[in-house]
Design a protein around this motif. Structure first.
Motif, mmCIF file in Angstrom:
data_model
loop_
_atom_site.group_PDB
_atom_site.id
_atom_site.type_symbol
_atom_site.label_atom_id
_atom_site.label_comp_id
_atom_site.label_asym_id
_atom_site.label_seq_id
_atom_site.Cartn_x
_atom_site.Cartn_y
_atom_site.Cartn_z
ATOM 1 N N ALA A 165 13.103 -19.572 14.051
ATOM 2 C CA ALA A 165 11.683 -19.895 13.984
ATOM 3 C C ALA A 165 10.912 -18.583 14.065
ATOM 4 C CB ALA A 165 11.285 -20.845 15.119
ATOM 5 N N TRP A 166 10.505 -18.058 12.918
ATOM 6 C CA TRP A 166 9.925 -16.720 12.878
ATOM 7 C C TRP A 166 8.837 -16.642 11.817
ATOM 8 C CZ3 TRP A 166 11.191 -13.729 8.364
ATOM 9 C CH2 TRP A 166 12.138 -14.319 7.530
ATOM 10 N N GLN A 167 7.985 -15.641 11.951
ATOM 11 C CA GLN A 167 6.871 -15.440 11.021
ATOM 12 C C GLN A 167 7.340 -14.619 9.835
ATOM 13 O OE1 GLN A 167 3.703 -16.839 11.333
ATOM 14 N NE2 GLN A 167 4.720 -17.955 12.997
ATOM 15 N N LYS A 168 7.438 -15.258 8.691
ATOM 16 C CA LYS A 168 7.897 -14.601 7.461
ATOM 17 C C LYS A 168 6.698 -14.206 6.613
ATOM 18 C CE LYS A 168 9.167 -16.905 3.879
ATOM 19 N NZ LYS A 168 9.879 -17.812 2.958
ATOM 20 N N THR A 169 6.631 -12.926 6.269
ATOM 21 C CA THR A 169 5.583 -12.429 5.373
ATOM 22 C C THR A 169 6.201 -12.159 4.012
ATOM 23 O OG1 THR A 169 4.338 -11.426 7.189
ATOM 24 C CG2 THR A 169 3.900 -10.597 4.967
ATOM 25 N N GLU A 170 5.571 -12.695 2.981
ATOM 26 C CA GLU A 170 6.057 -12.477 1.624
ATOM 27 C C GLU A 170 4.879 -12.175 0.722
ATOM 28 O OE1 GLU A 170 9.289 -14.292 -1.549
ATOM 29 O OE2 GLU A 170 8.620 -15.526 0.132
ATOM 30 N N ASN A 171 4.877 -10.963 0.175
ATOM 31 C CA ASN A 171 3.814 -10.519 -0.717
ATOM 32 C C ASN A 171 2.422 -10.827 -0.171
ATOM 33 O OD1 ASN A 171 5.489 -9.303 -2.585
ATOM 34 N ND2 ASN A 171 5.698 -11.147 -3.827
ATOM 35 N N GLY A 172 2.210 -10.464 1.104
ATOM 36 C CA GLY A 172 0.879 -10.531 1.696
ATOM 37 C C GLY A 172 0.552 -11.803 2.435
ATOM 38 N N GLU A 173 1.382 -12.834 2.369
ATOM 39 C CA GLU A 173 1.110 -14.098 3.043
ATOM 40 C C GLU A 173 2.164 -14.364 4.108
ATOM 41 O OE1 GLU A 173 0.478 -17.383 0.495
ATOM 42 O OE2 GLU A 173 -1.040 -16.379 -0.731
ATOM 43 N N GLN B 111 0.822 -1.206 0.000
ATOM 44 C CA GLN B 111 0.000 0.000 0.000
ATOM 45 C C GLN B 111 0.859 1.259 0.000
ATOM 46 O OE1 GLN B 111 -2.356 -0.678 3.497
ATOM 47 N NE2 GLN B 111 -3.722 -2.150 2.497
ATOM 48 N N HIS B 112 2.041 1.163 0.585
ATOM 49 C CA HIS B 112 2.964 2.295 0.577
ATOM 50 C C HIS B 112 3.854 2.314 -0.664
ATOM 51 C CE1 HIS B 112 2.442 4.791 4.099
ATOM 52 N NE2 HIS B 112 2.257 3.723 4.865
ATOM 53 N N GLY B 113 3.629 1.409 -1.599
ATOM 54 C CA GLY B 113 4.293 1.498 -2.889
ATOM 55 C C GLY B 113 5.392 0.502 -3.171
ATOM 56 N N ALA B 114 5.709 -0.394 -2.230
ATOM 57 C CA ALA B 114 6.752 -1.388 -2.483
ATOM 58 C C ALA B 114 6.245 -2.411 -3.492
ATOM 59 C CB ALA B 114 7.165 -2.074 -1.186
ATOM 60 N N ASP B 115 6.993 -2.649 -4.547
ATOM 61 C CA ASP B 115 6.598 -3.638 -5.546
ATOM 62 C C ASP B 115 6.712 -5.061 -5.006
ATOM 63 O OD1 ASP B 115 6.156 -1.698 -7.605
ATOM 64 O OD2 ASP B 115 8.326 -1.548 -7.872
ATOM 65 N N TYR B 116 7.651 -5.265 -4.084
ATOM 66 C CA TYR B 116 7.878 -6.601 -3.519
ATOM 67 C C TYR B 116 8.218 -6.445 -2.050
ATOM 68 C CZ TYR B 116 10.376 -10.978 -2.480
ATOM 69 O OH TYR B 116 10.807 -12.147 -1.919
ATOM 70 N N TYR B 117 7.668 -7.348 -1.232
ATOM 71 C CA TYR B 117 8.008 -7.339 0.186
ATOM 72 C C TYR B 117 8.197 -8.754 0.690
ATOM 73 C CZ TYR B 117 7.960 -7.117 5.198
ATOM 74 O OH TYR B 117 8.327 -7.280 6.512
ATOM 75 N N VAL B 118 9.254 -8.943 1.470
ATOM 76 C CA VAL B 118 9.448 -10.161 2.243
ATOM 77 C C VAL B 118 10.183 -9.786 3.520
ATOM 78 C CG1 VAL B 118 11.624 -10.730 1.070
ATOM 79 C CG2 VAL B 118 10.333 -12.527 2.264
ATOM 80 N N GLY B 119 9.735 -10.351 4.648
ATOM 81 C CA GLY B 119 10.411 -10.034 5.901
ATOM 82 C C GLY B 119 9.518 -10.256 7.093
ATOM 83 N N LEU B 120 9.811 -9.527 8.170
ATOM 84 C CA LEU B 120 9.044 -9.607 9.401
ATOM 85 C C LEU B 120 8.302 -8.292 9.602
ATOM 86 C CD1 LEU B 120 11.444 -8.899 12.341
ATOM 87 C CD2 LEU B 120 12.397 -9.525 10.129
ATOM 88 N N LEU B 121 7.041 -8.374 9.929
ATOM 89 C CA LEU B 121 6.215 -7.169 10.059
ATOM 90 C C LEU B 121 6.392 -6.488 11.402
ATOM 91 C CD1 LEU B 121 2.881 -8.439 8.462
ATOM 92 C CD2 LEU B 121 4.529 -6.844 7.459
ATOM 93 N N GLY B 122 6.747 -7.246 12.446
ATOM 94 C CA GLY B 122 6.795 -6.702 13.788
ATOM 95 C C GLY B 122 8.149 -6.190 14.208
ATOM 96 N N ALA B 123 8.298 -6.004 15.532
ATOM 97 C CA ALA B 123 9.500 -5.382 16.088
ATOM 98 C C ALA B 123 10.717 -6.276 15.990
ATOM 99 C CB ALA B 123 9.255 -5.008 17.542
ATOM 100 N N SER B 124 10.519 -7.569 16.192
ATOM 101 C CA SER B 124 11.642 -8.500 16.221
ATOM 102 C C SER B 124 11.114 -9.912 16.073
ATOM 103 C CB SER B 124 12.424 -8.359 17.541
ATOM 104 O OG SER B 124 11.578 -8.654 18.643
ATOM 105 N N VAL B 125 12.018 -10.860 16.112
ATOM 106 C CA VAL B 125 11.629 -12.263 16.104
ATOM 107 C C VAL B 125 11.935 -12.848 17.481
ATOM 108 C CG1 VAL B 125 12.011 -12.542 13.627
ATOM 109 C CG2 VAL B 125 13.894 -12.992 15.208
ATOM 110 N N GLU B 126 11.135 -13.802 17.916
ATOM 111 C CA GLU B 126 11.414 -14.461 19.193
ATOM 112 C C GLU B 126 12.567 -15.430 19.069
ATOM 113 O OE1 GLU B 126 7.943 -16.202 20.868
ATOM 114 O OE2 GLU B 126 6.816 -14.328 20.945
ATOM 115 N N ASP B 127 12.732 -15.986 17.877
ATOM 116 C CA ASP B 127 13.791 -16.962 17.621
ATOM 117 C C ASP B 127 14.270 -16.738 16.192
ATOM 118 O OD1 ASP B 127 15.307 -19.250 16.963
ATOM 119 O OD2 ASP B 127 14.163 -20.512 18.336
ATOM 120 N N TYR B 128 15.566 -16.515 16.003
ATOM 121 C CA TYR B 128 16.101 -16.272 14.662
ATOM 122 C C TYR B 128 15.977 -17.499 13.761
ATOM 123 C CZ TYR B 128 18.091 -11.564 15.124
ATOM 124 O OH TYR B 128 18.253 -10.196 15.242
#
Length: 530
Positions: free
Chosen positions: A158-166, A139-156
Motif C-alpha cells: 500500500a504505497w503512493q505511486k507517482t507516474e508521469n506527474g500523477e 524537469q531533470h530530463g527523464a522522458d518517463y517516470y514511475v515510482g515512489l518520490l520519497g525515502a521509502s514506503v510504509e507498506d510494500y
C-alpha cells in the motif's frame, strides 16, 4: 507456402528486434539497490548472505569493483550520480535534500552529447526533490517516470505511486510493479535507451516478499527478511533480463550498485555503530558490478578507487561522449571495463551532513581520514584494518603516517572549497586536465616554475623513442606526461622503483612535461621527442 510465410515472419521479427537499438550505441541499464552494502552482497563478504544467481552470473561475465564509495544515505548518493558532483558541490549533503535544476543531470548530458538519440526513464525511487515534486524527474530530463518520490514506503502493498506527474494509491507489491513497468517500458523502445531502475528494496520495512521471489528459509527475524528482500531484487532482475531479446541485451551495459551501506540492525562483520548513516566503511562501501556491452574483462575484480559520482562520466563515455578525463567531480573509468590504460583516482572523497551529524572522509590507496562535523578526526589503515577497528590517532602516528594525514586533510579542503588539481579531470576554470586556472600549475610549458635541482635524471633527452627516468635511489610512485596543450598523454601508477624505462615512439614530435611523483613530493621535468 507455409515455410515461406514462416520465413517472412522471422525476417520481420528480426527486423523489429534489430531496430530496437543502434549497434554503435549501447543501451544502459543502471540498477540501484536501496540500503545494500558489501557485507551482505555475495562476492564481497562471507557469512550470512542471500542467494543471488542473477548477480552471480553478471559477476561471472563482468567486472566486480572492490573499492567503491557512496554517501552513507540514499539522497546524496542519488544526487551525486545524477549530477556528477560531490554533495558539497550539488547542495544535497543529507536526507532530505533537493537537487536543484541548475545542476545538469545525466539525462540532459546524454541528450546534449548524442543529439537526443537516447530515450530514458526512471523507474523506482527518486528521493532527490524536497518537497516532493511529481514533475521533478521530468524537469531533470527523464522522458518517463514511475515510482515512489520519497525515502521509502510504509507498506510494500500500500504505497503512493507517482507516474508521469500523477500520484495515486497502489495496492500491488512495490518490487513487482517496478519490474513490470521496467519490462513494459523497455519493450516499447525502438532506439537506444537508458533505464535508471531504482528499487525500493531492500529498504525497510523489512518483510517477507511473495514466496516465488526468494529461497531463504525461516524469515522470522529482521536479518532473514532483509536477505529475502535482496533475493527479490535478484529475482526481478532475472525477470527483466529474460524479457530482453538476446540481440538487445548483448548491446546493453548493465550496472548494479548499492546506494549506501547496510542498515545498522542487519549489518555483519563491521563494529557496532559502523553501518548506514556513518562515514565508516560499513556506511559508505557499496557493491558495484558491471557487465555487458563494452566490458571485455570477464569474471575479474578491480581495486581502483571508485566514487559513485564516477558513474556519471562513465555512462557518458559509454554513449560516445569525449570528456577531458571526466566532468565536474566525476572521473570516467570506462577504460577499466576493457583493461586499458587510463586515469585512476589518487584520492576518494565523500561528504555527508544530516541533522547536525556527519562530516567528510578522504582516502588514498591505504589510509583513510575521517573529519567529523565537530572537526575531530579518525585515521585508519584500510589495507591492514579494512573493518576499521583501530583508530591510529589513539596510539600515535609514525612520521610517514602523519605526512599522509596532512596531505589528505589538505586535499579534502581543496575539494570542498574549490577544484582539485589531482583528480585527472578538467573542471573548475582549469585550462587543461589539472592545469591552468586559478589553482593549478600552468598548462604552458614555458610558464612552469621548474626547480633548479632535480632528483630524477631523464636520458637521453631529447630522444626518438626509449627514455630512462632514474631518481637516484628515490622510489618513484607514478609518472604522468602532458603535451603542450596540457592534455595527459601517458600515465602509469605504482612504478614502485627508483628507475623506469619508457618507449615514447608513438608520441608526436614536440615538447612534453613529465610529472614524477615520489612518496611525499613530486617534480616536473621537460621531455623532448625528436
Amino acid at each position: 507456402m507455409k515455410s515461406i510465410l514462416t520465413l517472412l515472419i522471422t525476417i520481420i521479427l528480426l527486423t523489429v528486434v534489430s531496430s530496437q537499438t543502434n549497434p554503435t550505441l549501447p543501451n544502459i541499464l543502471l540498477i540501484i539497490a536501496d540500503d545494500l552494502g558489501v557485507d551482505r552482497t555475495p562476492g564481497y563478504h562471507t557469512g550470512q548472505l542471500p542467494t543471488t544467481p542473477t548477480l552471480d552470473s553478471l559477476r561471472a561475465v563482468g567486472l566486480t569493483f572492490e573499492n567503491v564509495w557512496a554517501a552513507p544515505k540514499c539522497t546524496p548518493t542519488r544526487a551525486t550520480i545524477m549530477s556528477g558532483k560531490h554533495p558539497v558541490k550539488n547542495g544535497v549533503t543529507g536526507t532530505p535534500g533537493n537537487l536543484d535544476l541548475e545542476h545538469r543531470s545525466i539525462f540532459h548530458n546524454i541528450e546534449d552529447s548524442t543529439d537526443n538519440t537516447y530515450v530514458d526513464a526512471v523507474v523506482g525511487k527518486w528521493h532527490i526533490s524536497n518537497p516532493s515534486d511529481p514533475d521533478h524527474p521530468h524537469q531533470h530530463g527523464a522522458d518517463y517516470y514511475v515510482g515512489l518520490l520519497g525515502a521509502s514506503v510504509e507498506d510494500y502493498y500500500a504505497w503512493q505511486k507517482t507516474e508521469n506527474g500523477e500520484t495515486t494509491l497502489c495496492n500491488d507489491y512495490v518490487t513487482t510493479v517496478l519490474t513490470d513497468r521496467a519490462i513494459d517500458w523497455r519493450a516499447d523502445q525502438d532506439q537506444p535507451w537508458f533505464l535508471w531502475w531504482a528499487h525500493a528494496a531492500p529498504h525497510s520495512p523489512f518483510h517477507t516478499p511473495p514466496e516465488e521471489m526468494y529461497s531463504i528459509a525461516n524469515t522470522g527475524n529482521a536479518t532473514r527478511k532483509y536477505l529475502a528482500m535482496i533475493e527479490s531484487i535478484d529475482y526481478s532482475l532475472n525477470r527483466l533480463l529474460n524479457s530482453i531479446p538476446d540481440e538487445v541485451e548483448e548491446n546493453t551495459l548493465i550496472i548494479f550498485v548499492g546506494d549506501n551501506g547496510t542498515p545498522e540492525n542487519v549489518t555483519q562483520d563491521y563494529p557496532n555503530g559502523h553501518g548506514k548513516s556513518t562515514l565508516y566503511e560499513g556506511g559508505v562501501r557499496v557493491p558495484l558490478i558491471i557487465s555487458g556491452a563494452g566490458v571485455s574483462r570477464s569474471g575479474e575484480r578491480e581495486d581502483a578507487l571508485i566514487n559513485v559520482s564516477d558513474l556519471h562520466a562513465t555512462i557518458l563515455q559509454a554513449v560516445g561522449t569525449k570528456l577531458p578525463g571526466g566532468i565536474n567531480n566525476s572521473l570516467g573509468f570506462h577504460h577499466l571495463l576493457q583493461g586499458e590504460e587510463g586515469p585512476q583516482r589518487k584520492y576518494n572523497y565523500i561528504d555527508f551532513l544530516s541533522q547536525g551529524e556527519g562530516g567528510h572522509i578522504i582516502r588514498e590507496q591505504q589510509y583513510k581520514l575521517i573529519v567529523n562535523v565537530d572537526q575531530s578526526q579518525e585515521f585508519y589503515d584500510l589495507e591492514n584494518d579494512s573493518l576499521e577497528f583501530n583508530d591510529l590517532l589513539l596510539t600515535g602516528l609514525s612520521t610517514d603516517q602523519e605526512e599522509i594525514r596532512l596531505k589528505l586533510e589538505k586535499e579534502a579542503t581543496i575539494i570542498r572549497e574549490g577544484w582539485s588539481c589531482n583528480d585527472f579531470i578538467q573542471n573548475g576554470n582549469e585550462e587543461g586536465i589539472d592545469c591552468g586556472g586559478d589553482n593549478c600549475p600552468s598548462c604552458a610549458l614555458s610558464n612552469y616554475d621548474l626547480p633548479s635541482e632535480k632528483h630524477a635524471t631523464v636520458f637521453p633527452n631529447p630522444t626518438n623513442n626509449i627514455v630512462t627516468i632514474d631518481s637516484d635511489n628515490i622510489n618513484i610512485n607514478s609518472l604522468r606526461i602532458f603535451d603542450a596543450q596540457g592534455k595527459e598523454v601517458y600515465k602509469i601508477e605504482k612504478v614502485n622503483a627508483p628507475s623506469y624505462v619508457l618507449n615514447i615512439d608513438a608520441f608526436e614530435k614536440g615538447i612534453y612535461l613529465m610529472f614524477v611523483e615520489y612518496d611525499t613530493f613530486g617534480e616536473y621535468i621537460k621531455l623532448s621527442k625528436r
